[in-house]
Design an enzyme around this catalytic site. Structure first.
Site, PDB file in Angstrom:
ATOM      1  N   LYS A  22       0.849  -1.209   0.000  1.00  9.72           N
ATOM      2  CA  LYS A  22       0.000   0.000   0.000  1.00  9.72           C
ATOM      3  C   LYS A  22       0.873   1.243   0.000  1.00  9.72           C
ATOM      4  CE  LYS A  22      -1.657   1.676   3.988  1.00  9.72           C
ATOM      5  NZ  LYS A  22      -1.354   3.114   4.192  1.00  9.72           N
ATOM      6  N   ASN A  23       1.902   1.263   0.831  1.00  9.00           N
ATOM      7  CA  ASN A  23       2.687   2.484   0.998  1.00  9.00           C
ATOM      8  C   ASN A  23       3.693   2.718  -0.113  1.00  9.00           C
ATOM      9  OD1 ASN A  23       1.174   2.957   3.222  1.00  9.00           O
ATOM     10  ND2 ASN A  23       2.757   2.396   4.707  1.00  9.00           N
ATOM     11  N   CYS A 116      -5.181  12.675  11.927  1.00 12.14           N
ATOM     12  CA  CYS A 116      -5.909  11.411  11.723  1.00 12.14           C
ATOM     13  C   CYS A 116      -5.912  10.701  13.073  1.00 12.14           C
ATOM     14  CB  CYS A 116      -5.230  10.562  10.656  1.00 12.14           C
ATOM     15  SG  CYS A 116      -3.698   9.820  11.237  1.00 12.14           S
ATOM     16  N   ARG A 121      -1.029  15.210  12.102  1.00 10.53           N
ATOM     17  CA  ARG A 121      -0.134  14.741  11.045  1.00 10.53           C
ATOM     18  C   ARG A 121       0.374  15.980  10.309  1.00 10.53           C
ATOM     19  NH1 ARG A 121      -1.189   9.321   9.791  1.00 10.53           N
ATOM     20  NH2 ARG A 121       0.631   9.348   8.441  1.00 10.53           N
TER      21      ARG A 121
HETATM   22  C1  EPZ Z   1       4.139   7.026   6.078  1.00  9.21           C
HETATM   23  O1  EPZ Z   1       3.362   8.062   6.682  1.00  9.21           O
HETATM   24  C2  EPZ Z   1       3.232   5.810   5.984  1.00  9.21           C
HETATM   25  N1  EPZ Z   1       2.074   6.114   5.153  1.00  9.21           N
HETATM   26  C3  EPZ Z   1       2.771   5.416   7.387  1.00  9.21           C
HETATM   27  O2  EPZ Z   1       2.003   4.212   7.249  1.00  9.21           O
HETATM   28  C4  EPZ Z   1       4.001   5.113   8.241  1.00  9.21           C
HETATM   29  O3  EPZ Z   1       3.580   4.813   9.550  1.00  9.21           O
HETATM   30  C5  EPZ Z   1       4.924   6.326   8.248  1.00  9.21           C
HETATM   31  O4  EPZ Z   1       5.269   6.695   6.892  1.00  9.21           O
HETATM   32  C6  EPZ Z   1       6.215   6.053   9.004  1.00  9.21           C
HETATM   33  O5  EPZ Z   1       6.881   4.968   8.445  1.00  9.21           O
HETATM   34  C7  EPZ Z   1       2.192   6.047   3.803  1.00  9.21           C
HETATM   35  O6  EPZ Z   1       3.261   5.766   3.274  1.00  9.21           O
HETATM   36  C8  EPZ Z   1       0.966   6.309   3.003  1.00  9.21           C
HETATM   37  P1  EPZ Z   1       6.200  10.438   8.184  1.00  9.21           P
HETATM   38  P2  EPZ Z   1       3.921   9.588   6.715  1.00  9.21           P
HETATM   39  O7  EPZ Z   1       6.083  11.663   7.364  1.00  9.21           O
HETATM   40  O8  EPZ Z   1       4.575   9.883   5.434  1.00  9.21           O
HETATM   41  C9  EPZ Z   1       5.984  13.716  11.650  1.00  9.21           C
HETATM   42  C10 EPZ Z   1       0.183   2.790   7.613  1.00  9.21           C
HETATM   43  O9  EPZ Z   1      -0.311   2.277   8.628  1.00  9.21           O
HETATM   44  N2  EPZ Z   1       5.998  14.695  10.561  1.00  9.21           N
HETATM   45  O10 EPZ Z   1       7.456   9.634   8.100  1.00  9.21           O
HETATM   46  O11 EPZ Z   1       2.816  10.464   7.172  1.00  9.21           O
HETATM   47  C11 EPZ Z   1       4.668  12.929  11.702  1.00  9.21           C
HETATM   48  O12 EPZ Z   1       3.712  13.653  12.467  1.00  9.21           O
HETATM   49  C12 EPZ Z   1       0.612   4.237   7.626  1.00  9.21           C
HETATM   50  O13 EPZ Z   1       0.379   2.176   6.529  1.00  9.21           O
HETATM   51  C13 EPZ Z   1       6.134  16.043  10.857  1.00  9.21           C
HETATM   52  O14 EPZ Z   1       6.224  16.434  12.033  1.00  9.21           O
HETATM   53  O15 EPZ Z   1       4.991   9.450   7.872  1.00  9.21           O
HETATM   54  C14 EPZ Z   1       5.058  11.641  12.363  1.00  9.21           C
HETATM   55  O16 EPZ Z   1       5.050  11.837  13.774  1.00  9.21           O
HETATM   56  C15 EPZ Z   1       0.354   4.906   8.976  1.00  9.21           C
HETATM   57  N3  EPZ Z   1       6.117  16.950   9.849  1.00  9.21           N
HETATM   58  C16 EPZ Z   1       6.496  11.417  11.884  1.00  9.21           C
HETATM   59  O17 EPZ Z   1       6.951  12.688  11.398  1.00  9.21           O
HETATM   60  C17 EPZ Z   1       5.998  16.567   8.533  1.00  9.21           C
HETATM   61  O18 EPZ Z   1       6.010  17.441   7.634  1.00  9.21           O
HETATM   62  C18 EPZ Z   1       6.629  10.397  10.774  1.00  9.21           C
HETATM   63  O19 EPZ Z   1       5.868  10.852   9.700  1.00  9.21           O
HETATM   64  C19 EPZ Z   1       5.855  15.189   8.240  1.00  9.21           C
HETATM   65  C20 EPZ Z   1       5.864  14.278   9.265  1.00  9.21           C
END
Ligand code: EPZ
Length: 418
Positions: A22-23, A116, A121
């Site tokens: 999915k990701n 979410c 997020r």
């Molecule tokens: C991706 O989300 C995945 N989703 C998530 O999978 C996964 O848990 C996550 O990466 C971490 O591996 C998809 O790929 C569609 P991040 P993403 O940006 O991109 C903070 C699942 O269950 N952050 O690495 O949103 C954020 O709040 C899903 O399949 C900022 O602060 O993850 C989080 O605490 C859930 N500012 C952390 O970083 C930003 O601009 C990690 O987020 C972006 C993120």
């Protein structure tokens, strides 16, 4: 609304071929608008999040649909650059379309994806990277209005290895003049798959999988056919299910290297694990052992997406396991539901302590989010008696056929309407 009924307590045994990731497919579908032609995706999973992405592509003016089992996109007819609020709210990861829309159209308008079930997020890292490439982004009453008539490649340092920000910056950089170097990029395997797709389209990208990714922008693109990588979290989920219930499973179509922190934890818990080319075997006999402390971290650390399902597998283990959730603020919403089944879990902030109990009992529970819902499946399979899982639309976002897959392993599980 559908729900799932499980008669737990039985051993699981059999073989499964793991679905596409999915990701990986979600950012690749966003990237498909970079090319004014055809993208053919093989091994693409049938998920509600994929259908949501197809609706966005069609809204933008692309043709998108299933043809002989492949997902085909023709982005030559794109004529819009906005994503309506309803579509953004349906799937917050739609924000990854932003970079690609800006690169292709020079404009973009979408509502702020908002938080979410996992907590706030933020997308500040996404927006900072796009601004550094020369995009003008205005946030007005929850809406992002963006222009990028000319983007210039440059070095961008991400303050943390955000997966989504890395993907958004990669896609925007494909529309920027010259070279963009992303420093402190996320190293997840899904980023490597996105790089492979972009290179197949004619956009030279290199370094994915490391912390530094280089993108050459504004290259001539061509039609591309790409096979989506296997879903490492779906694989982790089925391994956790067999570990918890006892039995033996052989997974096909997996990349063992993507699962090494998960298999290490399951091995420490007492499972026998063996891997080969595209295959992974797990055998679980007797009571599992607690595994000490599990800290989630960016790849190649232990994946936050596997935290809930590993927790569910360890609910009846001998001893106590400590989880530290370092990625998301609110990723223990499944705990209350697991406790309804007799689990002994205490949570304080980012720390959850699981003390193994002798038995879990089936209960009526409801999914709180995608991976929390998967954890309820794992727990229900190893509980005595009947478990009913409501709000399974969360699970259907990321698992193509969980009931069919688990039945193939001998589980007494069915989906019911109403
Ligand atoms: C991706 O989300 C995945 N989703 C998530 O999978 C996964 O848990 C996550 O990466 C971490 O591996 C998809 O790929 C569609 P991040 P993403 O940006 O991109 C903070 C699942 O269950 N952050 O690495 O949103 C954020 O709040 C899903 O399949 C900022 O602060 O993850 C989080 O605490 C859930 N500012 C952390 O970083 C930003 O601009 C990690 O987020 C972006 C993120």
């Amino acid at each position: 609304m559908s729900h799932i009924i499980i008669q737990g307590g039985g051993r699981l045994e059999g073989a499964l071929t793991i679905q596409g990731a999915k990701n990986s497919v979600l950012p690749i579908l966003a990237a498909s608008i970079l090319h004014p032609g055809r993208t053919t995706l093989l091994g693409c999973p049938h998920l509600s999040d994929v259908e949501a992405s197809i609706r966005i592509l069609r809204h933008l003016g692309c043709r998108a649909g299933w043809e002989n089992g492949a997902l085909v996109v023709d982005a030559s007819t794109i004529d819009r650059w906005d994503i309506p609020d309803s579509m953004m709210r349906e799937m917050r990861s739609s924000v990854v379309f932003l970079g690609a829309i800006l690169a292709r159209m020079g404009w973009a308008e979408l509502s702020h994806p908002g938080g979410c079930e996992l907590g706030p997020r933020p997308i500040d890292l996404h927006l900072t990277a796009l601004r550094q490439l020369g995009a003008q982004l205005r946030e007005e009453s929850g809406c992002l209005r963006c222009t990028a008539q000319h983007m210039e490649g440059r070095e961008i340092v991400l303050s943390m290895p955000s997966v989504g920000a890395t993907e958004n910056a990669m896609l925007a950089a494909c529309g920027a003049e010259g070279e963009t170097v992303l420093v402190n990029a996320a190293r997840e395997p899904e980023i490597v798959d996105l790089q492979s797709y972009l290179c197949g389209m004619g956009c030279p990208v290199r370094g994915a999988g490391s912390s530094t990714v280089c993108i050459q922008g504004r290259r001539r693109t061509h039609d591309v056919t790409h096979t989506i990588m296997p879903d490492r979290i779906a694989a982790a989920t089925y391994l956790a299910a067999v570990a918890a219930s006892g039995g033996e499973v052989e997974l096909h179509g997996v990349r063992c290297g993507h699962l090494s922190t998960v298999t290490a934890a399951l091995h420490a818990a007492g499972c026998h694990i063996a891997g080969g080319e595209g295959r992974l075997m797990l055998r679980s006999e007797g009571r599992l052992r607690a595994v000490g402390t599990v800290r989630t971290a960016p790849y190649p650390g232990f994946p936050t997406d596997a935290q809930a399902v590993l927790m569910a597998a360890l609910l009846r283990a001998q001893g106590a396991t400590v989880f530290v959730e370092n990625i998301f603020e609110n990723r223990y919403r499944h705990v209350d539901e697991l406790c309804r089944m007799g689990a002994d879990i205490s949570v304080a902030g980012r720390v959850a302590v699981i003390t193994g109990v002798d038995a879990l009992c089936g209960a009526r529970v409801r999914c709180t989010d995608l991976r929390g819902g998967a954890a309820l499946l794992v727990a229900g399979l190893s509980a005595q008696g009947e478990t009913r899982i409501d709000d399974i639309f969360h699970i259907q976002r990321g698992y193509e056929d969980p009931v069919g897959d688990l039945r193939a392993l001998g589980a007494e599980v069915r989906m019911e309407d109403g």
